[in-house]
Write an enzyme that holds these catalytic residues in place. Structure first.
Site, PDB file in Angstrom:
ATOM      1  NE  ARG A   7      -3.719  -2.328   0.060  1.00  0.00           N
ATOM      2  CZ  ARG A   7      -3.528  -3.619  -0.194  1.00  0.00           C
ATOM      3  NH1 ARG A   7      -2.328  -4.051  -0.575  1.00  0.00           N
ATOM      4  NH2 ARG A   7      -4.508  -4.484  -0.060  1.00  0.00           N
ATOM      5  NE  ARG A  66       2.073  11.145  27.901  1.00  0.00           N
ATOM      6  CZ  ARG A  66       2.221  10.675  29.137  1.00  0.00           C
ATOM      7  NH1 ARG A  66       1.278   9.963  29.715  1.00  0.00           N
ATOM      8  NH2 ARG A  66       3.323  10.911  29.815  1.00  0.00           N
ATOM      9  CE  LYS A  81       8.978   5.971  29.614  1.00  0.00           C
ATOM     10  NZ  LYS A  81       8.630   7.390  29.468  1.00  0.00           N
ATOM     11  CG  ASN A 128      16.257  17.794  28.449  1.00  0.00           C
ATOM     12  OD1 ASN A 128      16.884  18.744  27.978  1.00  0.00           O
ATOM     13  ND2 ASN A 128      16.550  17.250  29.604  1.00  0.00           N
ATOM     14  CB  CYS A 168      19.338  25.793  13.242  1.00  0.00           C
ATOM     15  SG  CYS A 168      20.188  26.972  14.312  1.00  0.00           S
ATOM     16  CB  CYS A 171      17.674  30.676  13.645  1.00  0.00           C
ATOM     17  SG  CYS A 171      19.158  30.397  12.706  1.00  0.00           S
ATOM     18  CB  CYS A 183       3.032  15.972  29.559  1.00  0.00           C
ATOM     19  SG  CYS A 183       4.421  14.864  29.473  1.00  0.00           S
TER      20      CYS A 183
HETATM   21 ZN   LIG Z   1      20.739  28.917  13.313  1.00  0.00          ZN
END
Ligand SMILES: [Zn+2]
Length: 341
Positions: A7, A66, A81, A128, A168, A171, A183
């Site tokens: 698919r 979640r 994890k 983080n 980036c 910036c 959360c």
């Molecule tokens: Zn930058």
């Protein structure tokens, strides 16, 4: 093999050729929480070649609402994890090579990793900001794209950083509101996770199948509760003087001296201590000592956990110790030295 992806190859921008490219790519996924498990499952089902998952935490009951790869058994066993995710992903698609690293991401560890391994894409699934800034500088220094993703409450955000083309993260830092809550302090609903994951995976598929020209290049943010969706053109925010992507770049976030060894985990009553021990921690030896001191120690091959004075201490094989139940660094350090020093 081709039946599995039929698919996806029928979708003409990918096709047989894109599928073949996808099967040769290596994605480094940082974080295996809500965004991490969603991204990992989608990319593994899609048939990427190799996935490396780095995560420093273990599965807790509050994750199950979640974090789609984990089960009650994982929470009961306090499985790291990365390990639990790998086990589940291998059942979903045994053709994908999956590497699990139970570790903290530092500028040094990330730089060593991308120097040794060919990485096609860095995928952000951490909560983080310091780690995102490290990823940002690694991305610029080694010319690897990265996809920023964040969610909290009913709000989500994503941006694809293409080195040499888009601004980036550095910036954007002072010009775009990127949010600070996590959360653990304001909660989160699962559909916003799915929405951020959808944006990240779509971008990843474009990049990994040779369709970079189709990448979004805009910063998207949405609030599924308030019914807001914003697609922001940030192209003019690329700064010539940026320390991470500009002409005279210094990669400020890769300065090893800046890395702290003790970290207050954002939004949680927890402190992480990362001692500079090499070769890892001898968990079996530690367990013997603790049991001799009368502690009720639980654990698995990756970590040991015990309670003392309303604190839960968790020692990982890589040397780190998490001290739950305090935000006081000095108190955490004194507990650390009492049991591990
Ligand atoms: Zn930058």
């Amino acid at each position: 093999m081709m039946e599995r992806y039929s698919r996806q190859t029928l979708f003409s921008p990918i096709g047989e050729n894109g599928q073949k490219l996808l099967g040769q790519k290596h994605v480094l996924l940082i974080g295996a929480g809500a965004l991490g498990t969603g991204n990992a499952e989608a990319l593994v089902r899609a048939g990427i070649g190799r996935l490396t998952i780095v995560d420093r935490d273990y599965v807790e009951w509050s994750n199950l609402q979640r974090q789609q790869l984990y089960s009650e058994e994982d929470a009961r066993g306090k499985l790291p994890k990365a390990i639990a995710a790998k086990a589940r992903l291998e059942k979903i698609n045994s053709e994908v090579e999956i590497v699990a690293l139970v570790d903290d991401v530092t500028a040094e560890s990330l730089e060593n990793f991308v120097k040794e391994e060919h990485v096609s894409l860095l995928l952000d699934a951490t909560d983080n900001f310091d780690i995102r800034l490290i990823m940002n500088d690694i991305s610029q220094k080694y010319g690897i794209p990265w996809i920023y993703g964040a969610c909290v409450g009913s709000y989500g955000l994503s941006f694809t950083v293409l080195p040499g083309e888009t601004p980036c993260l550095q910036c954007l830092l002072n010009t775009v509101p990127l949010g600070g809550a996590t959360c653990d302090t304001v909660g989160i609903i699962s559909p916003v996770v799915g929405m951020v994951v959808a944006h990240q995976v779509a971008e990843a598929l474009k990049l990994l199948t040779g369709n970079t020209e189709a990448c979004r290049r805009k910063l998207v943010s949405f609030d599924l509760w308030k019914n807001h969706y914003v697609s922001m053109d940030v192209s003019k925010m690329k700064q010539a003087g940026c320390k991470s992507c500009g002409e005279n770049r210094t990669y400020p976030n890769l300065d090893f001296e800046n890395q702290t060894k003790t970290a207050v985990l954002c939004g949680r009553d927890s402190i992480q201590i990362r001692p500079s021990i090499t070769g890892g921690r001898d968990l079996a030896g530690l367990k013997r000592v603790l049991v001799e001191r009368g502690m009720a120690v639980e654990g698995n091959p990756y970590l040991l956990s015990f309670e003392i004075e309303n604190h839960r201490l968790v020692a990982f094989k890589d040397g780190r110790v998490l001290i739950h139940g305090t935000k006081d660094v000095q108190a955490a350090k004194s507990l650390y030295y009492r049991y591990f020093g």
